[in-house]
Scaffold this motif. Sequence first.
Motif, PDB file in Angstrom:
ATOM      1  N   ALA B 566      -2.231  29.852  -2.285  1.00 53.85           N
ATOM      2  CA  ALA B 566      -3.984  29.273  -3.399  1.00 53.85           C
ATOM      3  C   ALA B 566      -4.137  28.363  -2.288  1.00 53.85           C
ATOM      4  N   LEU B 567      -5.553  28.120  -2.998  1.00 53.29           N
ATOM      5  CA  LEU B 567      -6.132  26.806  -1.792  1.00 53.29           C
ATOM      6  C   LEU B 567      -5.020  25.512  -2.609  1.00 53.29           C
ATOM      7  N   SER B 568      -5.455  24.791  -1.692  1.00 59.19           N
ATOM      8  CA  SER B 568      -5.071  23.799  -2.041  1.00 59.19           C
ATOM      9  C   SER B 568      -6.386  22.294  -1.703  1.00 59.19           C
ATOM     10  N   LEU B 569      -6.449  21.217  -1.407  1.00 61.53           N
ATOM     11  CA  LEU B 569      -6.813  19.973  -0.805  1.00 61.53           C
ATOM     12  C   LEU B 569      -5.839  19.923   0.179  1.00 61.53           C
ATOM     13  N   ALA B 570      -5.044  20.498   0.546  1.00 66.99           N
ATOM     14  CA  ALA B 570      -3.316  20.239   1.932  1.00 66.99           C
ATOM     15  C   ALA B 570      -3.413  20.454   2.766  1.00 66.99           C
ATOM     16  N   ALA B 571      -3.792  21.905   1.898  1.00 63.45           N
ATOM     17  CA  ALA B 571      -4.487  23.305   2.749  1.00 63.45           C
ATOM     18  C   ALA B 571      -5.143  22.897   3.675  1.00 63.45           C
ATOM     19  N   LEU B 572      -6.264  22.827   2.651  1.00 61.77           N
ATOM     20  CA  LEU B 572      -7.328  22.077   3.123  1.00 61.77           C
ATOM     21  C   LEU B 572      -7.663  21.242   4.435  1.00 61.77           C
ATOM     22  N   ARG B 573      -6.690  20.284   4.470  1.00 65.93           N
ATOM     23  CA  ARG B 573      -6.411  19.623   5.432  1.00 65.93           C
ATOM     24  C   ARG B 573      -5.650  20.000   6.436  1.00 65.93           C
ATOM     25  N   GLU B 574      -4.701  20.856   6.294  1.00 64.37           N
ATOM     26  CA  GLU B 574      -4.068  22.153   7.184  1.00 64.37           C
ATOM     27  C   GLU B 574      -4.762  22.871   8.282  1.00 64.37           C
ATOM     28  N   GLY B 575      -6.129  22.909   7.703  1.00 64.24           N
ATOM     29  CA  GLY B 575      -7.292  23.663   8.338  1.00 64.24           C
ATOM     30  C   GLY B 575      -7.385  25.077   7.725  1.00 64.24           C
ATOM     31  N   ARG B 576      -7.373  25.343   6.746  1.00 64.67           N
ATOM     32  CA  ARG B 576      -7.147  26.420   5.566  1.00 64.67           C
ATOM     33  C   ARG B 576      -8.521  26.658   5.190  1.00 64.67           C
ATOM     34  N   ARG B 577      -8.968  27.752   5.705  1.00 64.04           N
ATOM     35  CA  ARG B 577     -11.412  27.369   5.669  1.00 64.04           C
ATOM     36  C   ARG B 577     -11.683  28.584   3.564  1.00 64.04           C
ATOM     37  N   PRO B 578     -11.833  27.832   3.066  1.00 65.36           N
ATOM     38  CA  PRO B 578     -12.339  28.029   2.394  1.00 65.36           C
ATOM     39  C   PRO B 578     -13.493  28.979   1.785  1.00 65.36           C
ATOM     40  N   ALA B 579     -14.326  30.265   1.334  1.00 60.74           N
ATOM     41  CA  ALA B 579     -15.288  30.535   0.935  1.00 60.74           C
ATOM     42  C   ALA B 579     -15.857  29.454   0.555  1.00 60.74           C
ATOM     43  N   VAL B 580     -16.136  29.426  -0.492  1.00 63.28           N
ATOM     44  CA  VAL B 580     -15.902  28.748  -0.850  1.00 63.28           C
ATOM     45  C   VAL B 580     -15.793  26.747  -1.974  1.00 63.28           C
ATOM     46  N   LEU B 581     -16.369  26.185  -1.269  1.00 62.74           N
ATOM     47  CA  LEU B 581     -15.412  24.787  -1.198  1.00 62.74           C
ATOM     48  C   LEU B 581     -16.651  24.556  -2.806  1.00 62.74           C
ATOM     49  N   TYR B 582     -16.511  24.080  -4.070  1.00 64.37           N
ATOM     50  CA  TYR B 582     -16.649  23.844  -5.018  1.00 64.37           C
ATOM     51  C   TYR B 582     -16.385  22.024  -5.333  1.00 64.37           C
ATOM     52  N   LEU B 583     -16.516  20.879  -5.212  1.00 70.09           N
ATOM     53  CA  LEU B 583     -16.984  19.685  -5.154  1.00 70.09           C
ATOM     54  C   LEU B 583     -17.164  19.006  -6.235  1.00 70.09           C
ATOM     55  N   VAL B 584     -16.490  18.579  -7.684  1.00 71.54           N
ATOM     56  CA  VAL B 584     -17.225  18.439  -8.598  1.00 71.54           C
ATOM     57  C   VAL B 584     -16.926  16.909  -9.046  1.00 71.54           C
ATOM     58  N   GLY B 585     -17.891  16.172  -8.150  1.00 71.39           N
ATOM     59  CA  GLY B 585     -16.783  13.975  -8.081  1.00 71.39           C
ATOM     60  C   GLY B 585     -16.245  14.213  -7.641  1.00 71.39           C
ATOM     61  N   GLU B 586     -16.447  14.773  -6.284  1.00 77.54           N
ATOM     62  CA  GLU B 586     -14.735  14.916  -5.367  1.00 77.54           C
ATOM     63  C   GLU B 586     -15.275  14.941  -4.632  1.00 77.54           C
ATOM     64  N   THR B 587     -15.762  13.786  -3.533  1.00 77.68           N
ATOM     65  CA  THR B 587     -16.557  13.279  -1.988  1.00 77.68           C
ATOM     66  C   THR B 587     -15.087  13.350  -0.798  1.00 77.68           C
ATOM     67  N   PRO B 588     -14.024  14.186  -0.496  1.00 73.03           N
ATOM     68  CA  PRO B 588     -12.588  13.293   0.101  1.00 73.03           C
ATOM     69  C   PRO B 588     -12.932  12.724   1.687  1.00 73.03           C
ATOM     70  N   PHE B 589     -14.504  13.270   1.855  1.00 71.66           N
ATOM     71  CA  PHE B 589     -14.702  13.653   3.348  1.00 71.66           C
ATOM     72  C   PHE B 589     -15.847  12.697   4.152  1.00 71.66           C
ATOM     73  N   ILE B 599     -20.621  23.932  -2.306  1.00 73.62           N
ATOM     74  CA  ILE B 599     -21.407  23.389  -4.044  1.00 73.62           C
ATOM     75  C   ILE B 599     -20.614  22.069  -4.332  1.00 73.62           C
ATOM     76  N   ALA B 600     -21.483  21.511  -4.720  1.00 72.25           N
ATOM     77  CA  ALA B 600     -21.572  19.597  -4.904  1.00 72.25           C
ATOM     78  C   ALA B 600     -22.504  19.384  -6.018  1.00 72.25           C
ATOM     79  N   GLN B 601     -21.243  18.808  -7.238  1.00 74.86           N
ATOM     80  CA  GLN B 601     -22.100  18.660  -8.804  1.00 74.86           C
ATOM     81  C   GLN B 601     -20.950  17.155  -9.006  1.00 74.86           C
ATOM     82  N   ASP B 602     -22.752  16.625  -9.223  1.00 65.75           N
ATOM     83  CA  ASP B 602     -21.707  14.602  -9.250  1.00 65.75           C
ATOM     84  C   ASP B 602     -23.207  14.273  -9.704  1.00 65.75           C
ATOM     85  N   LEU B 603     -23.435  12.982  -9.135  1.00 67.91           N
ATOM     86  CA  LEU B 603     -24.295  12.007  -9.765  1.00 67.91           C
ATOM     87  C   LEU B 603     -25.095  11.768  -8.350  1.00 67.91           C
TER      88      LEU B 603
END
Lengths: 647, 866
Positions: B566-589, B599-603
């Motif tokens: 399964a996809l995870s933040l660690a996998a993302l950092r290792e270079g895996r590419r999601p089709a849809v990335l849905y950020l809910v109150g998170e911006t670790p980049f 997708i971003a869902q935030d203030l």
Amino acid sequence: MPAPPTLERRRSLAERRWRALAASPRPVVYVGMGSCGLAAGAGEVHERVQAYLREREVDALVVSVGCIGPCYLEPLLDVQLPGRPRLSYSNMTAELADATLDALLAGEVPKRHLLGYLGNGAGGGDGGATAGGEAAAPSATLDAPRFADHPMLAPQVRIVLRNCGIIDPEMIDHYLARGGYRALEHCLATPPEDVIETVKLAGLRGRGGAGYPTWQKWRFCRDTEADQRYLICNADEGDPGAFMNRSLIEGDPHAVLEGMLIAGYAIGASHGYVYIRAEYPLAIKRLRTAIAAMRKLGLLGERILGSDFSFDITVKEGAGAFVCGEETALIASLEGRRGMPRTRPPFPAVSGLWGEPTIIDNVETLATLAAIVNDGAEQYASRGTETSRGTKTFSLVGKVRRTGLIEVPFGTTLRRVIDDIGGGVAKDFKAVQTGGPSGGCLGEEFLDTPIDYENLAAAGSIMGSGGLIVLDRDTCIVDTARYFLSFTQDESCGKCVPCRVGTGQLVGILEAICAGKAELADLDRLERLAGVVKRSSLCGLGQTAPNPVLSALKYFRDEFVEHIVDHRCRAAVCRDLVEYRIVPGKCTGCQRCVQVCPTGAITGPRAEAHNLDPEKCIKCRSCYEICRFDAIAGDAIVIHSGAGNGD
Amino acid sequence: MATEAKRSAETPIRAEDLPRANAAVVRLQIDHHAVEVPEASTVLRAAELAGVSVPSLCSHPELSPFGGCRLCGVEIAGVRGYPLACSTPVAEGMQVTTDTVALRETRREILQLILSQHPASCLVCGEEEDCRRTLTTIRKAGVATGCRSCTNDGDCELQRVAEQVGVGEFGYPVTYRGLEPEHDEPFYDRDYNLCILCGRCVRMCAEVRGASVLAFKYRGPRTLIGPAFGTSHEQAGCEFCGACVSVCPTGALADKVSKWDGRPDGVELSTCPFCSLGCQVELAHKDGRLSAARGAHDAEINDGQLCVRGRFCLPEATQHPSRARRPMLRKGRYFRVASWDEALGEVSARLAAAAPRDILMLVSSDLTNEGLYAAQRLVRSGLGSEGIDSTAGEDLPGGPAAWSRLFALPVSIRAVAEAEAVVVAGLDTRYSFSVAGVQVRRALRRGARLVTIDARDSSLARVADSAMTVRPGEEAQALCRLLHAVRIGDELDDARTLAVVIGPRVFDCPGADQLVSELGALSAREGVTVLPLAHSANLRGALELGALRAVLPGPRPTVQPGGRRALSLAALREGRRPAVLYLVGETPFTERPDCDYLIAQDLYQPPFAVDAFLPAASFAEASGTLTNLEGRVQEQRRVEDLPPGAVHGDARPDWKIFSGLAARLGLPDLEYADDAAVRAAIRAELPGFPAEHDRAPRRMAPLPLPARAAARSPADGATRGRGRFVLIPERAGFRHRGSDLSGAVEGLGELRLEDGLRMCPDDLQRLGVAAGGAVTVRLDGHDLVTVARPDADCPRGSVYATRVEAWGGLTAPMSLDPPARLAALSRLPAQPLRVRVTAGDRTQRSGSADCRTPARARKEEHGPDR
């Protein structure tokens, strides 16, 4: 409990030396080096004397002593030649010292500035109250009075000041030779309760001003359960015109320190602090010297004199805030916090320094203790009045002829102090301010009142720590009240409203009166507000701050009314109410006043009476001073006040 | 008897008034009312309980008696003068009279004295009533000297006391002190002209906060209050907790943000959304907007106290002009406003089109329980994906299991204040977790022993009985050793109760998993409390509701251990590419991550291009619940009530957005009518989880440890990397959801707490870095170039950096042009790392923007890095 051999040995050595000093084969020169002496130029005299002895190769001993009392005579120089008594000379200067020493060494007794002779160990008015060597008999040829018979000294009873001016305050030997630390030895051999009982029997009351029975305070403290108790010596003397504590510490620091040991033992404290204002550098130095000497002799530290009592003393310098003389503010300051009083209870005797039971005693209270123990409580209590036992020191200043540090038994009348000791007032006595800025002005009708705590309080003043400021007809009572109020306003810590704001408003009203801008209704306002400040202030500073106003209003109301209604200041002090005039018949036209007038208000040709233009006059007083002292005519310029034609 | 003292309608009963088992009760009479109070109460408190109001301005229930205003004098039979009610202890049989002619007269005089130095013309003006309505006399009074121009008009204790006592004929000249108001401080203004020197702020700062920043200055009529010696509040060590502002009886101290709001329309009790302590706050609102937050008197957690974030940052965080309040969609080259319908349709279509294993949702642990539950349910049951993760999950080497074991320990904030010994590790409570610091200081005042363990100097180390200084990164091991010594009775063996307070940094240090085990062993003993502090407000909720990777609600471990696929933040950092990335109150980049659809869902909008933006409602705009670290489920109340529209936008609660997506995905089970419906769903799945808000603390059932967890940290805690400096990556504290609070809250931005790197001033001097100069930190392959700020608390050889897990759409104060060179920050490991540090920008070989002198630059080019 016998003292360990070291102290006993030291004492007998000290006594031998002390006797040897009286019978010295060398000349001995004593210079009064208290702050009062130094201010008058004793430093110079001291230097000159040493230089003189060096130059003439005279093998003599120079001893610095403290203040003996008559400060107006400073600098004092005593010379004791072999086989002759100690002769006192007053108002010395470097030149005079030379001449005096010249004459004395040549075998003469110069009469100029001679005060009299003083036996080694016999203080002025000693009255046998203290132990010590007796005066050497004056040789038949010596035609000099006893210094002790000096009118300023004769009526005094010197118990607290027993050693001041007699011994070298930096020599613990001198103190030991005069019976020092015997009282401590005696106390350490009795239970602390008995010490408290002795102080109770002596009827000793706090000399800081409030007059609370010392033994009662001690008992509260001792009865409070605690692992640690503290003793504080309150040497934060801050009243304008008061210098009793300073002179006492400078002249006899060991008396205070021995008192601290006795008090510390009685209440069960293990540490004492001397809270002393940093403006007293000499007193601080003397205390530190004395403490170092005590430590060497085992009078401080663990198991003092072989007893179970351990005690040490720290000198803490205050930064010169008047309010730090208040107990709780003093404790705050000692703890490193801002010197600000707190509400009571709890009282310091229950919860004081670092939250532990703490006793705060005035310098004078502590210095009395050794004398009480040595002479016996009954002997001490036999002096004074029913409610106020023993003696009290006063700094007698103001418009009296003889100013200085005095000690009299309670019950002495103000008249005896002012007229006999102080030599009276040159220009009509007006009032005496007792208790400094916290006290009141008492007029002529109180001159026969015996001085004690109750009588002064009943008259609307307080005993205070012992300042007596004598006022004459040249002093404006409104201006004096304004001065004291602005002092307390400035020294208020700012914590409570009545003291911070109320004193300011009182000053405002008084300034309006001095400026002739007030109305009669302001007097009621003044009285009402003074009452509020007195009733509702947090600490003693605010509660007593209105006393000068209230007492002045009570006894000198007519002067206030005069200021308001007639715009007249009878002492011609309040600048807005005075006018400078030239008396035509007296002015010789010497032009001195024309030269000093900064605004050109005075005009007129030489040798003709000058004119003064009141429009230009800024009332700087320069012409008045120069006319009085320098001009040919003198008194040609008068300061006139009042709507009428004047007196 | 004519009484001017009014019976106050509500007399709150405080904890200390409640009869204790062994506390004696004293009976006395106040104005002929018999009253029973615990012994050691003051007469003022007794009067309050008797319903008699005695005027007072300087006394405060939380503070020691002061006796400065002198208004509360009373008459007590047998006692001379007018003893103060505020400082006189009660005694059996005492007869107190609070209102006599003499007392009234004295109070009036004193009040007049106060008012003679306080602009108060309105209080004595005959036209006061008319003026209140129409301001007819404002010109006469002068703008500076009337109540109408004071921020506290209508909410002023001096006004109330003036009304109670009656000012009467005013006999004194009124002086306006003419002192310049101070507007230079970040969060509050101080107007000396309004100050009545009651000393409440000074006592609050010293007695309750233990900070002692404020003092009385000067004396007599010139007395002022402020930091001593003319320093700024920041220099004097101010925590900016605002406790002084809260107790100020006049307008002398006022919040910058809300000072002109006037009296609030209402006050709601809510929960602070900024950290895991879950402090209770009173949110004052005015005209449908959040006005100000104050600490609620909640005996369990914060007892009226807050930190800078809770006290001052709430209104600006939700009301900043750059709040994104409308849905946005990328259409070709344009990114434009869309309707909710359109946006939800587009997002749901993208989610439906992607393969479940190519979907990743990153969800912040700052969300409410409702948002978190709905998020994981949408991903897991709705989309059939295991692609859910959170930056919070990266915090502990042991993973969620370790956190679950921490939350299984006895955790109690209040117990810290009652402990006989307190151990604090890796924590400075000046700006973060200040309430924990207040509790530690409270324990100190009760005579507790304090031991601190830290590499840095800290506010608590300065008051500790024993402050252990360790090397950076060794906090966990040192704490572990100390706790072991405590457990076997070598240390602190005389303390019957012990509290261990652990800052978030410690869990990032090597040896943190052993620490968790040691804590477990120690807390088997009676009287041990552990406070594992986390910045995320709802970390515990995320764990219990399964909004983390490999954790299902409960928490239960995922059934299939096929998490690797399964996809995870660690996998993302290792270079895996999601089709849809849905950020809910998170911006670790710091830049757009590689994916097909973002997708971003935030203030606030993230600082990089997204394909869809869904505006989420803030803590003030939606109600919900948060779970604090003790397990209390606490209510968050809606206070902002603005009509939706062009100006106010149309932000929606997170659960409502997920519900809308579920409706479009054809998942009626995942639709909710309101937040209560979400809670009902939670209860259906987790019967043990409180249904509605329930403030009882709960201990968690620990998850089983993954077998390989222990192997994750290096043996014996050796720090990885090479170089003379140790880089300590800290989790950002001043973040909420995906946003940087320092950007939204002006005062926080002024303090510049997290921008740049923090280094020891000596090191910077040795490196030759001027104030505000840049340094280059050599990481493997990615050089980090940014400003290094001197921080005297940092030990030599350390570099403290803030890890970027949140770079919301606000100004990024850390940015040094070009921002690309900050990219390394988002790649920082959680654990300390040895690095090499050089002055200036080493990546820019011939840079003109270099701050080095040419000579030094040459030397650095050729000289080896020591």
